[in-house]
Design a protein around this motif. Sequence first.
Motif, PDB file in Angstrom:
ATOM      1  N   ILE A  30      20.167  54.565  92.259  1.00  0.00           N
ATOM      2  CA  ILE A  30      19.399  53.608  91.455  1.00  0.00           C
ATOM      3  C   ILE A  30      20.414  52.974  90.526  1.00  0.00           C
ATOM      4  O   ILE A  30      21.139  53.667  89.802  1.00  0.00           O
ATOM      5  N   ALA A  31      20.504  51.643  90.574  1.00  0.00           N
ATOM      6  CA  ALA A  31      21.525  50.933  89.807  1.00  0.00           C
ATOM      7  C   ALA A  31      21.042  49.532  89.458  1.00  0.00           C
ATOM      8  O   ALA A  31      20.118  49.007  90.073  1.00  0.00           O
ATOM      9  N   THR A  32      21.697  48.954  88.474  1.00  0.00           N
ATOM     10  CA  THR A  32      21.364  47.612  87.987  1.00  0.00           C
ATOM     11  C   THR A  32      22.303  46.594  88.623  1.00  0.00           C
ATOM     12  O   THR A  32      23.521  46.788  88.634  1.00  0.00           O
ATOM     13  N   ASP A  46      25.340  51.962  87.844  1.00  0.00           N
ATOM     14  CA  ASP A  46      24.298  52.967  87.654  1.00  0.00           C
ATOM     15  C   ASP A  46      24.257  53.425  86.193  1.00  0.00           C
ATOM     16  O   ASP A  46      25.028  52.941  85.353  1.00  0.00           O
ATOM     17  N   ASP A  47      23.359  54.363  85.875  1.00  0.00           N
ATOM     18  CA  ASP A  47      23.176  54.824  84.496  1.00  0.00           C
ATOM     19  C   ASP A  47      24.393  55.556  83.944  1.00  0.00           C
ATOM     20  O   ASP A  47      24.551  55.676  82.734  1.00  0.00           O
ATOM     21  N   LYS A  73      18.468  43.379  86.852  1.00  0.00           N
ATOM     22  CA  LYS A  73      17.321  44.153  87.344  1.00  0.00           C
ATOM     23  C   LYS A  73      17.817  45.451  87.976  1.00  0.00           C
ATOM     24  O   LYS A  73      18.887  45.510  88.562  1.00  0.00           O
ATOM     25  N   LYS A  74      16.977  46.486  87.862  1.00  0.00           N
ATOM     26  CA  LYS A  74      17.300  47.796  88.411  1.00  0.00           C
ATOM     27  C   LYS A  74      16.696  47.925  89.803  1.00  0.00           C
ATOM     28  O   LYS A  74      15.553  47.534  90.021  1.00  0.00           O
ATOM     29  N   GLU A 109      13.029  48.366  91.029  1.00  0.00           N
ATOM     30  CA  GLU A 109      12.379  49.417  90.235  1.00  0.00           C
ATOM     31  C   GLU A 109      11.612  48.785  89.078  1.00  0.00           C
ATOM     32  O   GLU A 109      12.021  47.769  88.553  1.00  0.00           O
TER      33      GLU A 109
END
Length: 110
Positions: A30-32, A46-47, A73-74, A109
Amino acid sequence: MKTIYASALVLFMSLSLAVNKISAQENKIIATFNSITENGFYKFIDDKKTVHLFYDISDDVEIALYDDSYLGKKFSITYSTKKIDELDDEGEETGEKITVKIILTIKEEN
């Protein structure tokens, strides 16, 4: 002696299949979405602030990341890797192979 050769052949084939399965493994992150780089890679962060560069997107994906509305956007991304020919500054093949990431699925997401 034939038994040893047959055993070695079976072992080699088993290892070859295992390596092919590993290289075709799918990964998820999960990444932006950050940008499209000068080289045309899709850049996600990613975070943990790890940068992920993707070389290509599967034809099945309907999101067009060239649309600026996706910046920041993620996304949930499933990807795999593949080896491609490395190109020099003039676009000529160097004879070397590099491993790149290919987006298989991507979903925004909430």
